[in-house]
Design a protein around this motif. Structure first.
Motif, mmCIF file in Angstrom:
data_model
loop_
_atom_site.group_PDB
_atom_site.id
_atom_site.type_symbol
_atom_site.label_atom_id
_atom_site.label_comp_id
_atom_site.label_asym_id
_atom_site.label_seq_id
_atom_site.Cartn_x
_atom_site.Cartn_y
_atom_site.Cartn_z
ATOM 1 N N GLU A 119 10.063 -23.666 -11.448
ATOM 2 C CA GLU A 119 9.276 -22.631 -12.000
ATOM 3 C C GLU A 119 7.432 -23.135 -11.815
ATOM 4 N N GLY A 120 6.923 -22.252 -12.430
ATOM 5 C CA GLY A 120 5.363 -22.261 -12.409
ATOM 6 C C GLY A 120 4.640 -21.692 -11.204
ATOM 7 N N ARG A 121 3.559 -21.141 -11.580
ATOM 8 C CA ARG A 121 2.821 -20.246 -10.551
ATOM 9 C C ARG A 121 1.711 -21.279 -10.004
ATOM 10 N N GLU A 122 1.114 -20.975 -8.999
ATOM 11 C CA GLU A 122 -0.087 -21.839 -8.127
ATOM 12 C C GLU A 122 -1.038 -22.315 -9.198
ATOM 13 N N PRO A 123 -1.647 -21.778 -9.963
ATOM 14 C CA PRO A 123 -2.547 -22.363 -11.039
ATOM 15 C C PRO A 123 -2.145 -23.342 -11.770
ATOM 16 N N GLN A 124 -0.863 -23.245 -12.283
ATOM 17 C CA GLN A 124 -0.146 -24.053 -13.205
ATOM 18 C C GLN A 124 0.322 -25.420 -12.571
ATOM 19 N N LEU A 125 0.691 -24.996 -11.307
ATOM 20 C CA LEU A 125 1.248 -26.358 -10.432
ATOM 21 C C LEU A 125 0.004 -26.932 -10.083
ATOM 22 N N LYS A 126 -1.112 -26.511 -9.520
ATOM 23 C CA LYS A 126 -2.502 -27.415 -9.334
ATOM 24 C C LYS A 126 -2.944 -28.116 -10.480
ATOM 25 N N ASN A 127 -2.690 -27.314 -11.727
ATOM 26 C CA ASN A 127 -3.275 -28.106 -13.056
ATOM 27 C C ASN A 127 -2.359 -29.486 -13.185
ATOM 28 N N LEU A 128 -1.100 -29.228 -13.026
ATOM 29 C CA LEU A 128 -0.068 -30.403 -13.311
ATOM 30 C C LEU A 128 -0.441 -31.407 -12.253
ATOM 31 N N GLU A 129 -0.807 -31.020 -10.947
ATOM 32 C CA GLU A 129 -1.113 -31.890 -9.751
ATOM 33 C C GLU A 129 -2.394 -32.888 -10.359
ATOM 34 N N SER A 130 -3.453 -32.187 -11.167
ATOM 35 C CA SER A 130 -4.591 -32.804 -11.582
ATOM 36 C C SER A 130 -4.218 -33.863 -12.617
ATOM 37 N N LEU A 131 -3.337 -33.491 -13.321
ATOM 38 C CA LEU A 131 -2.583 -34.664 -14.277
ATOM 39 C C LEU A 131 -1.810 -35.823 -13.928
ATOM 40 N N LEU A 132 -1.626 -35.800 -12.626
ATOM 41 C CA LEU A 132 -0.643 -36.900 -12.043
ATOM 42 C C LEU A 132 -1.409 -37.761 -10.757
ATOM 43 N N PRO A 133 -2.200 -38.357 -11.371
ATOM 44 C CA PRO A 133 -2.940 -39.106 -10.431
ATOM 45 C C PRO A 133 -2.572 -39.989 -9.389
ATOM 46 N N TRP A 147 0.610 -19.178 -0.829
ATOM 47 C CA TRP A 147 1.150 -18.859 -2.021
ATOM 48 C C TRP A 147 1.187 -17.141 -2.351
ATOM 49 N N ILE A 148 2.188 -16.781 -3.001
ATOM 50 C CA ILE A 148 2.004 -15.405 -3.573
ATOM 51 C C ILE A 148 2.016 -15.507 -5.077
ATOM 52 N N GLU A 149 1.014 -14.747 -5.362
ATOM 53 C CA GLU A 149 0.292 -14.909 -6.721
ATOM 54 C C GLU A 149 1.319 -14.841 -7.680
ATOM 55 N N GLU A 150 2.256 -13.753 -7.855
ATOM 56 C CA GLU A 150 3.104 -13.468 -8.745
ATOM 57 C C GLU A 150 4.540 -14.417 -8.917
ATOM 58 N N ARG A 151 4.676 -15.065 -7.622
ATOM 59 C CA ARG A 151 5.836 -15.832 -7.840
ATOM 60 C C ARG A 151 5.777 -17.231 -8.308
ATOM 61 N N MET A 152 6.941 -17.564 -8.828
ATOM 62 C CA MET A 152 7.299 -19.003 -9.262
ATOM 63 C C MET A 152 7.659 -20.028 -8.303
ATOM 64 N N PHE A 174 7.428 -21.657 -16.925
ATOM 65 C CA PHE A 174 6.250 -21.137 -16.518
ATOM 66 C C PHE A 174 5.044 -20.933 -17.638
ATOM 67 N N ASP A 175 3.929 -21.005 -17.302
ATOM 68 C CA ASP A 175 2.842 -20.691 -18.290
ATOM 69 C C ASP A 175 2.843 -19.394 -19.096
ATOM 70 N N ASN A 176 3.532 -19.475 -20.256
ATOM 71 C CA ASN A 176 3.918 -18.435 -21.186
ATOM 72 C C ASN A 176 3.075 -18.584 -22.583
ATOM 73 N N PRO A 177 2.111 -17.761 -22.725
ATOM 74 C CA PRO A 177 1.061 -17.861 -24.076
ATOM 75 C C PRO A 177 2.062 -17.489 -25.066
ATOM 76 N N GLY A 178 3.134 -16.816 -24.924
ATOM 77 C CA GLY A 178 4.007 -16.599 -26.057
ATOM 78 C C GLY A 178 4.950 -17.620 -26.512
ATOM 79 N N ASP A 179 4.983 -18.747 -25.758
ATOM 80 C CA ASP A 179 5.549 -20.203 -26.146
ATOM 81 C C ASP A 179 4.867 -20.780 -27.015
ATOM 82 N N SER A 180 3.819 -20.579 -27.533
ATOM 83 C CA SER A 180 3.097 -21.140 -28.463
ATOM 84 C C SER A 180 3.656 -21.671 -29.668
#
Length: 256
Positions: free
Chosen positions: A44-58, A69-74, A11-17
């Motif tokens: 894993e991944g929530r909707e924004p992250q998964l949609k972002n991944l889709e944009s990177l997979l042409p 989609w449920i906002e808090e769910r992965m 999941f998109d975790n800023p603490g993983d930097s």
């Protein structure tokens, strides 16, 4: 040939930097694009992250038409190469006592868990199949046993044509443990291409350093015996200290 990939994308975790999503998404997407799977199952991944991944997979489309989609769910997700695979139907099953109640959980699961599925056709051969992707509880073995039983029970109902099945996911235990025993009992026709091809066991989960002394292969691709396994590998690419995820992706090729 049918190319299948499974990847826990973390999941998109800023603490993983520096291994947060912004730091590793280009590496992950490049690995996937280089393999060009016909089907990709992510965990894993929530909707924004998964949609972002889709944009990177042409070459790939996220299959979510039958999902609210449920906002808090992965979510485990399915991406398909629409030039290779035609999706006939799709849906989600929550691995609880109320499998069609979105966000529901049972069996002492730490979080609500689910599987996602498609009924699909290989465009080149015209052959149909059923593909299921899941992510089981990470705490209790008894919880995972109950969850995989719900998955199997409900998929058997949906797969009324008894189409051959491919099952992928993060099972949070090795293929030598109880989840695999349940699958073998209920779906005796599913095989593990890793074992079939005689590959040595490896660790698929790590801690953003490529190693895990007590780890094991918890990310699997299983398939009906009608699929002829050509290859399978755990890709351990990284760029210095940057890894595509805290799991290594699994890539497999089948004749079908």
């Amino acid at each position: 040939m049918l190319k299948v990939a499974s990847a826990n994308i973390r999941f998109d975790n800023p603490g993983d930097s520096p291994n947060d999503w912004s730091g590793r998404r280009e590496l992950l997407s490049r690995l996937i694009n280089d393999f060009t799977p016909d089907i990709l199952g992510t965990q894993e991944g929530r909707e924004p992250q998964l949609k972002n991944l889709e944009s990177l997979l042409p070459n790939h489309k996220l299959i979510d038409l039958n999902r609210d989609w449920i906002e808090e769910r992965m979510y485990p997700c399915i991406f398909v190469n629409s030039e290779k695979v035609d999706v006939i139907d799709s849906g989600d099953i929550w691995l609880s006592q109320t499998p069609f109640e979105a966000g529901s959980k049972s069996f002492e699961s730490a979080f609500p868990r689910l599987c996602t599925w498609i009924q699909a056709r290989v465009i080149e051969t015209g052959k149909d199949f059923f593909y299921v992707n899941t992510h089981l509880d990470h705490v209790l073995g008894k919880t995972r046993k109950e969850q995989i039983q719900v998955l199997i029970t409900e998929i058997k109902k949906l797969n009324s044509l008894s189409l051959p099945i491919i099952l992928t996911g993060d099972f949070n235990e090795s293929p030598k443990e109880s989840v695999r025993e349940v699958i073998s009992k209920e779906w005796s026709n599913l095989f593990d291409p890793w074992e079939f091809l005689g590959k040595a066991e490896e660790t698929s989960f790590h801690k953003f350093d490529g190693t895990h002394d007590n780890g094991c292969r918890i990310d699997w691709i299983l398939a009906d015996k009608i699929f002829q396994a050509r290859s399978i590998e755990i890709r351990k690419d990284h760029e210095g200290e940057i890894y595509p995820s805290d799991h290594f992706p699994v890539f497999a090729e089948f004749n079908y």
